[in-house]
Design an enzyme around this catalytic site. Structure first.
Site, mmCIF file in Angstrom:
data_model
loop_
_atom_site.group_PDB
_atom_site.id
_atom_site.type_symbol
_atom_site.label_atom_id
_atom_site.label_comp_id
_atom_site.label_asym_id
_atom_site.label_seq_id
_atom_site.Cartn_x
_atom_site.Cartn_y
_atom_site.Cartn_z
ATOM 1 N N GLU A 10 13.384 -18.810 1.408
ATOM 2 C CA GLU A 10 13.213 -18.798 2.865
ATOM 3 C C GLU A 10 11.737 -18.908 3.227
ATOM 4 O OE1 GLU A 10 14.883 -15.018 3.888
ATOM 5 O OE2 GLU A 10 16.909 -15.596 3.342
ATOM 6 N N HIS A 54 12.892 -10.327 -0.588
ATOM 7 C CA HIS A 54 11.652 -10.882 -0.027
ATOM 8 C C HIS A 54 10.508 -10.050 -0.597
ATOM 9 C CE1 HIS A 54 8.640 -12.453 2.607
ATOM 10 N NE2 HIS A 54 9.497 -13.103 3.363
ATOM 11 N N LYS A 106 11.712 -18.010 12.324
ATOM 12 C CA LYS A 106 10.894 -17.022 13.033
ATOM 13 C C LYS A 106 9.402 -17.312 12.898
ATOM 14 C CE LYS A 106 12.531 -13.827 10.179
ATOM 15 N NZ LYS A 106 13.023 -14.630 9.035
HETATM 16 N N1 PLP Z 1 12.813 -14.444 5.293
HETATM 17 C C1 PLP Z 1 12.829 -13.255 5.916
HETATM 18 C C2 PLP Z 1 14.091 -12.475 5.908
HETATM 19 C C3 PLP Z 1 11.683 -12.765 6.553
HETATM 20 O O1 PLP Z 1 11.717 -11.579 7.159
HETATM 21 C C4 PLP Z 1 10.511 -13.567 6.558
HETATM 22 C C5 PLP Z 1 9.302 -13.102 7.209
HETATM 23 O O2 PLP Z 1 9.262 -12.098 7.901
HETATM 24 C C6 PLP Z 1 10.562 -14.838 5.933
HETATM 25 C C7 PLP Z 1 11.709 -15.231 5.296
HETATM 26 C C8 PLP Z 1 9.387 -15.766 5.895
HETATM 27 O O3 PLP Z 1 8.402 -15.229 5.110
HETATM 28 P P1 PLP Z 1 7.063 -16.041 4.779
HETATM 29 O O4 PLP Z 1 6.447 -16.405 6.071
HETATM 30 O O5 PLP Z 1 6.265 -15.073 3.973
HETATM 31 O O6 PLP Z 1 7.446 -17.227 3.992
#
Ligand code: PLP
Length: 404
Positions: free
Chosen positions: A284, A209, A81
């Site tokens: 993640e 998270h 994402k």
């Molecule tokens: N994992 C989940 C479930 C998330 O919702 C997000 C971000 O919204 C991420 C990973 C990625 O987070 P980051 O960009 O802080 O590494």
């Protein structure tokens, strides 16, 4: 592999059609700044002033090597994402990464570039039934949940899914907290696992998270300790709990903070999940991998000088002689969405350090009043046609895929 790519931008809503064909490899040996200058000159000759990104794909490799050195026990599953552009996911796939997909489209993208289903976690605790079915059809079995109502949906559409219980953790030290939306409270975890067992579902681990843009490494320690408690509850209930997913939240550009986080995480893992525990640790990261990979160049398309009598009281108190409003061709509804406005542009045009600076109010191109980028920057007087450069813009800035 070329290190630098240039991509045309973007009225945001057009991004999806542009990015598939819009990446051009740039000649080797250019720096990002060289590439930006060259692109501006070439486009100006054709009368084009569209905003554009330059991606330094080599930065992905640098970040991956840094990750492997700092967090050797933690396998990264890149959060698609965050930036789903094809060159990014392809390079990450080639480096052997796993992927965190949050939707059907993200699963399709990652499976279609040849990544095995075992390297994907469907990390969205509230999924559409048809997307769960799609995940099953593409062989993706590992997925998160955090509530009772998710369980019958998964049981019906994907009975062999391997569930990961996402817990809510302290996200108060992050710029973009997530626990208000997702994550089970600690006192509900046992019931949520019992409910899964009643439906003959398998639970294999726990995820959390700490929120994106986390500034406090200790947030991970607390969360890892809480995950341990929940994993122990699962073991007591008879589940084979062998996965801990420590989520995202890792800084992208601040290497010192990242190293600090890694030290704290490694220490917490050694205490709560030593090697002998045989629990596989994954994360993640999204921002960490792509933030510093992309740089954005935007053009000033309009300007308005606010006269003294129109200044608001704050401006007058600051004793400003004038405020200059600038209108850019990318903004809060495009590449600058989601940015905390610690962001500050670099100027393309050279200016002398003793040049007078003015309070500047900077807007995006839409007519929406919310498309207000900043009024905290002091800039020398700029003109229509000048360029501003935003570094570290690769996370949540280029969004090709919707969540669907
Ligand atoms: N994992 C989940 C479930 C998330 O919702 C997000 C971000 O919204 C991420 C990973 C990625 O987070 P980051 O960009 O802080 O590494």
């Amino acid at each position: 592999m070329p290190r630098l790519l240039n991509c045309e931008a973007v009225p945001r809503k057009m991004a999806s059609c542009i990015f598939d064909s819009g990446f051009n490899a740039l000649e080797d040996g250019l720096t990002v700044r060289d590439a930006i200058d060259k692109n501006i000159i070439e486009h100006q000759l054709k009368g084009i002033t569209d905003a554009f990104h330059v991606a330094d794909l080599g930065a992905l490799v640098d970040q991956h090597l840094r990750w492997q050195r700092a967090l050797p026990r933690v396998k990264p599953f890149y959060a698609v994402k965050c930036n789903s552009s094809k060159p990014v996911v392809q390079i990450l796939a080639q480096m052997g990464m796993g992927f965190d997909c949050a939707s059907k489209n993200e699963i399709a993208l990652i499976r279609d570039i040849g990544v095995a289903a075992e390297r994907i976690i469907y990390a969205n605790p509230c999924k559409e039934s048809s997307h769960i079915k799609y995940a099953a059809s593409r062989g993706v079995r590992t997925m998160t949940y955090d509530n009772e109502d998710e369980l019958p949906k998964v049981a019906m559409n994907h009975p062999t899914a391997k569930m990961v219980l996402r817990i809510a953790v302290d996200d108060s030290k992050s710029s973009f907290p997530l626990s208000g939306k997702f994550g089970a409270p600690m006192n509900e975890c046992k019931v949520l696992m019992e409910s899964a067992r009643a439906l003959h579902m398998d639970i294999i681990g726990v995820s959390f998270h700490v929120g994106s843009g986390c500034t406090d490494p200790n947030a991970f320690t607390q969360a890892i300790a809480e995950a341990r408690l929940v994993i122990d509850i699962g073991i007591d209930l008879g589940f084979h709990m062998n996965l801990l997913d420590i989520g995202g939240g890792f800084t992208g550009a601040d290497h010192i903070l990242f190293e600090e986080m890694a030290t704290v995480i490694n220490h917490a893992l050694d205490i709560y999940f030593p090697e002998e525990s045989q629990v596989q640790i994954i994360a993640e990261p999204g921002t960490y991998y792509v933030a510093s990979t992309f740089t954005l160049a935007v053009n000033i398309i309009g300007r308005k000088i606010v006269k003294n009598e129109q200044l608001c009281s704050d401006d007058k108190e600051a004793d400003n002689k004038k405020v200059i409003m600038y209108y850019l061709n990318d903004g809060n509804f495009g590449s600058l969405l989601d940015f905390d406005h610690n962001l500050k542009p670099l100027l393309c045009k050279k200016h002398s350090p003793d040049q007078q600076l003015y309070n500047s109010r900077v807007w995006g191109p839409t007519t929406d009043n919310q498309d207000h980028i900043s009024d905290r920057w002091k800039l020398p007087e700029l003109e229509i046609g000048d360029w501003l450069i935003f570094e570290n813009i690769g996370a949540y800035s280029i969004r090709k895929l919707s969540r669907r």
